[in-house]
Scaffold this active site. Structure first.
Site, PDB file in Angstrom:
ATOM      1  N   HIS A   1      -0.790   7.204  18.285  1.00  0.00           N
ATOM      2  CA  HIS A   1      -1.234   7.537  16.612  1.00  0.00           C
ATOM      3  C   HIS A   1      -2.404   6.312  16.406  1.00  0.00           C
ATOM      4  O   HIS A   1      -3.192   6.727  15.681  1.00  0.00           O
ATOM      5  CB  HIS A   1       0.096   6.669  16.096  1.00  0.00           C
ATOM      6  CG  HIS A   1       0.092   6.368  14.743  1.00  0.00           C
ATOM      7  ND1 HIS A   1       0.134   7.202  13.695  1.00  0.00           N
ATOM      8  CD2 HIS A   1       0.035   5.168  14.085  1.00  0.00           C
ATOM      9  CE1 HIS A   1      -0.403   6.615  12.616  1.00  0.00           C
ATOM     10  NE2 HIS A   1      -0.409   5.324  12.668  1.00  0.00           N
TER      11      HIS A   1
ATOM     12  N   THR B   1      10.929   1.291   3.024  1.00  0.00           N
ATOM     13  CA  THR B   1      11.059   1.246   4.323  1.00  0.00           C
ATOM     14  C   THR B   1      12.501   1.963   4.547  1.00  0.00           C
ATOM     15  O   THR B   1      13.513   1.156   4.159  1.00  0.00           O
ATOM     16  CB  THR B   1      10.690   0.249   5.127  1.00  0.00           C
ATOM     17  OG1 THR B   1       9.386  -0.299   4.931  1.00  0.00           O
ATOM     18  CG2 THR B   1      10.819   0.706   6.576  1.00  0.00           C
TER      19      THR B   1
ATOM     20  N   ARG C   1      -0.877   7.114   1.715  1.00  0.00           N
ATOM     21  CA  ARG C   1      -2.091   7.313   2.299  1.00  0.00           C
ATOM     22  C   ARG C   1      -3.428   6.983   1.311  1.00  0.00           C
ATOM     23  O   ARG C   1      -4.400   6.133   1.840  1.00  0.00           O
ATOM     24  CB  ARG C   1      -2.405   8.483   3.188  1.00  0.00           C
ATOM     25  CG  ARG C   1      -1.558   8.918   4.170  1.00  0.00           C
ATOM     26  CD  ARG C   1      -1.276   7.802   5.306  1.00  0.00           C
ATOM     27  NE  ARG C   1      -0.261   8.149   6.128  1.00  0.00           N
ATOM     28  CZ  ARG C   1       0.088   7.378   6.941  1.00  0.00           C
ATOM     29  NH1 ARG C   1      -0.233   6.020   7.132  1.00  0.00           N
ATOM     30  NH2 ARG C   1       0.912   7.514   8.052  1.00  0.00           N
TER      31      ARG C   1
ATOM     32  N   ASP D   1       5.804  -4.618  11.058  1.00  0.00           N
ATOM     33  CA  ASP D   1       5.495  -3.440  11.492  1.00  0.00           C
ATOM     34  C   ASP D   1       4.389  -3.352  12.534  1.00  0.00           C
ATOM     35  O   ASP D   1       3.288  -3.835  12.237  1.00  0.00           O
ATOM     36  CB  ASP D   1       5.282  -2.341  10.447  1.00  0.00           C
ATOM     37  CG  ASP D   1       5.415  -0.656  11.074  1.00  0.00           C
ATOM     38  OD1 ASP D   1       6.389  -0.613  11.832  1.00  0.00           O
ATOM     39  OD2 ASP D   1       4.866   0.007  10.500  1.00  0.00           O
TER      40      ASP D   1
ATOM     41  N   THR E   1       4.174   3.976  14.642  1.00  0.00           N
ATOM     42  CA  THR E   1       4.170   5.531  14.542  1.00  0.00           C
ATOM     43  C   THR E   1       4.152   5.848  16.213  1.00  0.00           C
ATOM     44  O   THR E   1       3.102   5.683  16.628  1.00  0.00           O
ATOM     45  CB  THR E   1       3.371   6.351  13.867  1.00  0.00           C
ATOM     46  OG1 THR E   1       3.222   5.616  12.498  1.00  0.00           O
ATOM     47  CG2 THR E   1       3.615   7.720  13.651  1.00  0.00           C
TER      48      THR E   1
ATOM     49  N   GLU F   1       6.132   8.008   8.568  1.00  0.00           N
ATOM     50  CA  GLU F   1       5.822   7.463   9.898  1.00  0.00           C
ATOM     51  C   GLU F   1       7.101   7.510  10.680  1.00  0.00           C
ATOM     52  O   GLU F   1       8.036   6.744  10.436  1.00  0.00           O
ATOM     53  CB  GLU F   1       5.081   6.093   9.943  1.00  0.00           C
ATOM     54  CG  GLU F   1       3.585   6.416   9.211  1.00  0.00           C
ATOM     55  CD  GLU F   1       2.835   5.106   9.430  1.00  0.00           C
ATOM     56  OE1 GLU F   1       3.358   3.894   9.507  1.00  0.00           O
ATOM     57  OE2 GLU F   1       1.597   5.075   9.450  1.00  0.00           O
TER      58      GLU F   1
ATOM     59  N   GLN G   1      -3.187   3.208   0.525  1.00  0.00           N
ATOM     60  CA  GLN G   1      -3.265   2.558   1.710  1.00  0.00           C
ATOM     61  C   GLN G   1      -4.913   2.384   2.053  1.00  0.00           C
ATOM     62  O   GLN G   1      -5.583   1.454   2.251  1.00  0.00           O
ATOM     63  CB  GLN G   1      -2.580   2.795   2.828  1.00  0.00           C
ATOM     64  CG  GLN G   1      -2.859   2.341   4.094  1.00  0.00           C
ATOM     65  CD  GLN G   1      -2.116   3.119   5.460  1.00  0.00           C
ATOM     66  OE1 GLN G   1      -1.335   4.046   5.286  1.00  0.00           O
ATOM     67  NE2 GLN G   1      -2.321   2.534   6.559  1.00  0.00           N
TER      68      GLN G   1
ATOM     69  N   GLU H   1      -1.759  12.734  10.547  1.00  0.00           N
ATOM     70  CA  GLU H   1      -2.069  13.212  12.056  1.00  0.00           C
ATOM     71  C   GLU H   1      -1.943  14.730  11.940  1.00  0.00           C
ATOM     72  O   GLU H   1      -2.781  15.307  12.366  1.00  0.00           O
ATOM     73  CB  GLU H   1      -1.511  12.550  13.155  1.00  0.00           C
ATOM     74  CG  GLU H   1      -1.743  11.104  13.290  1.00  0.00           C
ATOM     75  CD  GLU H   1      -0.713  10.371  13.932  1.00  0.00           C
ATOM     76  OE1 GLU H   1      -0.926  10.288  15.105  1.00  0.00           O
ATOM     77  OE2 GLU H   1      -0.005   9.721  13.280  1.00  0.00           O
TER      78      GLU H   1
ATOM     79  N   ASP I   1       8.413   4.388   7.959  1.00  0.00           N
ATOM     80  CA  ASP I   1       7.585   3.607   7.306  1.00  0.00           C
ATOM     81  C   ASP I   1       6.685   4.396   6.450  1.00  0.00           C
ATOM     82  O   ASP I   1       5.634   4.820   6.420  1.00  0.00           O
ATOM     83  CB  ASP I   1       6.640   2.823   8.426  1.00  0.00           C
ATOM     84  CG  ASP I   1       5.667   2.036   7.629  1.00  0.00           C
ATOM     85  OD1 ASP I   1       5.939   1.414   6.628  1.00  0.00           O
ATOM     86  OD2 ASP I   1       4.532   1.801   8.414  1.00  0.00           O
TER      87      ASP I   1
ATOM     88  N   GLU J   1       9.040   6.322  13.519  1.00  0.00           N
ATOM     89  CA  GLU J   1       9.069   4.789  14.290  1.00  0.00           C
ATOM     90  C   GLU J   1      10.644   4.692  14.749  1.00  0.00           C
ATOM     91  O   GLU J   1      11.577   4.970  14.314  1.00  0.00           O
ATOM     92  CB  GLU J   1       8.487   3.741  13.489  1.00  0.00           C
ATOM     93  CG  GLU J   1       7.333   3.988  12.728  1.00  0.00           C
ATOM     94  CD  GLU J   1       6.618   2.821  12.237  1.00  0.00           C
ATOM     95  OE1 GLU J   1       7.326   1.554  12.586  1.00  0.00           O
ATOM     96  OE2 GLU J   1       5.843   2.885  11.500  1.00  0.00           O
TER      97      GLU J   1
ATOM     98  N   LYS K   1       2.487   0.730   1.336  1.00  0.00           N
ATOM     99  CA  LYS K   1       3.759   0.860   2.363  1.00  0.00           C
ATOM    100  C   LYS K   1       4.995  -0.065   1.841  1.00  0.00           C
ATOM    101  O   LYS K   1       6.130   0.244   2.190  1.00  0.00           O
ATOM    102  CB  LYS K   1       3.454   0.162   3.659  1.00  0.00           C
ATOM    103  CG  LYS K   1       2.401   1.358   4.511  1.00  0.00           C
ATOM    104  CD  LYS K   1       1.960   0.785   5.899  1.00  0.00           C
ATOM    105  CE  LYS K   1       1.147   1.801   6.747  1.00  0.00           C
ATOM    106  NZ  LYS K   1       2.088   2.563   7.137  1.00  0.00           N
TER     107      LYS K   1
END
Ligand code: MN
Length: 431
Positions: free
Chosen positions: A139, A262, A242, A132, A365, A204, A245, A379, A238, A206, A258
């Site tokens: 982003h 996916t 958070r 990824d 992202t 995310e 992570q 975000e 993805d 993508e 993560k």
């Protein structure tokens, strides 16, 4: 680079009426997929309107004797790795055969089409590896500002396509179960971590890039030839915890935050279908460095970017109850990529790392330049501090149990048929 040809002719329609004016799968798209029905073995197909053309049945069909039948027979094996390893030429040949077969004027053939609503869709290719990238510069800026207000982008960002090595074994097609992951979390106000369900589960938005042709270990791939390795594109979510992570990712990057899942859209949108939507790579900001030679190719810069609109929608249990439409969280564009797909591929192989058929590359992202075009809740809610207001009157910092995230993507251009990707969906279940 695929060319615009008669298979993009917007005036052509199909005898499969649901394809004509279809928002995702008109005659000019012809995305490949792998499907099964009634618990049967997976087989390959091509989406046309609301239907799937069964390539196994088509290859056995007497009308297609000779070379066309041979090409279809090669594509009829699921998963599509062996067929797509052959590269662009046979894919183009298949596209022409399918177009000619499905175009108006040809006689409709009964028994070759199945409704999409009757099938289970699988991954189009067996995943070899999953990388990824972090190519969405907005982003990178948005997240960087939260972590390092004085220096949002790390010094390497404009020199190389940053990435982390993802987990291939947990890539799943749209609709796969999404269990809220457990892990270690340590919010800033706590002194020691605890273990439990993620409190900050996010999506995310993508694009995914499937590789067809591989490379040999020790062999670099020229950026001018890298696009020939692309078998097709998909949507990619993805999913990111958070809190997990944030606690684990320094210094070696994302891991368990993560790797739990996916999700990708199951239709392979081919480079040939996207030929009308190839554009110049957006110019870099003044003062940005030019890419190093191994990442720079004149033709890639003038026609190696693809223009795709992407959307993230949220459907909460309250909205389902009230029969409301999903709330559009974000609309953005693939042109948020600081690097082209060819640059991602050339960089990945630049140390002699082998590329494999079935490699999946995420773009990162694809947030747009304005706040409402951000491709993640991290975000949109500014790190969870400003909850997002939804059309139902609810708010969200991060995803709650029962929430469904729907990703959509499409390409449009005056004088051409709009083509879409089909949905990429996941619903959060308590972990
Ligand atoms: Mn990502």
């Amino acid at each position: 680079m695929p060319k615009i040809d008669r298979t993009h002719d917007v005036t052509k329609q199909s005898w499969e009426k649901s394809a004509n004016g279809h928002s995702d799968f008109p005659l000019q798209n012809l995305p490949l997929c792998v499907f099964s029905r009634n618990g049967g073995a997976p087989r390959s197909g091509v989406a046309i309107g609301d239907m799937i053309l069964d390539l196994v049945a088509l290859s056995e069909f007497g009308f297609l004797r000779g070379t066309p039948g041979h090409v279809v027979a090669q594509a009829a094996r699921a998963p599509l790795n062996d067929f797509l390893a052959e590269g662009p030429e046979i894919r183009q040949r298949l596209r022409e055969i399918l177009f000619d077969f499905l175009v108006d004027g040809a006689m409709p053939r009964l028994g070759l089409l199945v409704p999409q609503s009757d099938v289970t869709l699988h991954l189009p290719l067996a995943v070899a590896d999953f990388t990824d990238f972090f190519a969405g510069i907005n982003h990178a800026l948005n997240v960087g500002r939260m972590l390092r207000p004085d220096q949002p982008l790390m010094p390497n960002y404009k020199y190389l396509p940053v990435a982390y090595q993802g987990r291939a074994s947990t890539v799943r097609p749209s609709g796969a179960r999404l269990l809220r992951p457990h892990g270690q979390r340590k919010p800033g106000k706590e002194t020691v971590p605890s273990f439990g369900p993620s409190r900050n589960l996010d999506f995310e938005l993508e694009l995914g890039i499937w590789l067809g042709t591989g490379s040999q270990i020790g062999q670099r791939v020229k950026v001018g030839e890298a696009a020939e390795h692309i078998a097709g594109y998909c949507l990619l979510n993805d999913w990111s915890a958070r809190d997990i992570q944030g606690w684990e990712a320094t210094p070696l990057g994302p891991f368990l935050g993560k790797s739990f899942l996916t999700t990708v859209s199951p239709y392979l949108i081919t480079p040939e279908a996207l030929a009308p939507f190839m554009v110049a790579q957006p110019a870099r900001a003044e003062g940005d460095p030019a890419p190093l030679d191994y990442l720079l190719d004149a033709r890639d810069q003038t026609e190696g970017a693809v223009s795709i609109t992407l959307e993230a929608q949220l459907l909460t249990p309250t909205m389902v109850e009230a029969k409301m439409e999903p709330h559009v969280l974000s609309r953005t564009s693939s042109l948020a990529m600081y690097w082209t797909a060819a640059q991602l591929i050339a960089h990945q192989a630049s140390n002699g790392c082998e590329l494999s058929t079935g490699d999946l590359l995420g773009t990162g992202t694809l947030s747009g330049p304005v706040p409402e075009s951000a491709g993640s809740l991290l975000e949109l809610s500014r790190g969870g501090r400003e909850p997002v207001a939804l059309s139902s009157g609810e708010t969200r910092r991060f995803l709650e149990d029962g929430d469904t995230v729907l990703l959509r993507a499409w390409a449009e251009r005056e004088g051409f048929a709009r083509i879409g990707f089909g949905p990429c969906v996941g619903t959060v279940e308590p972990g």
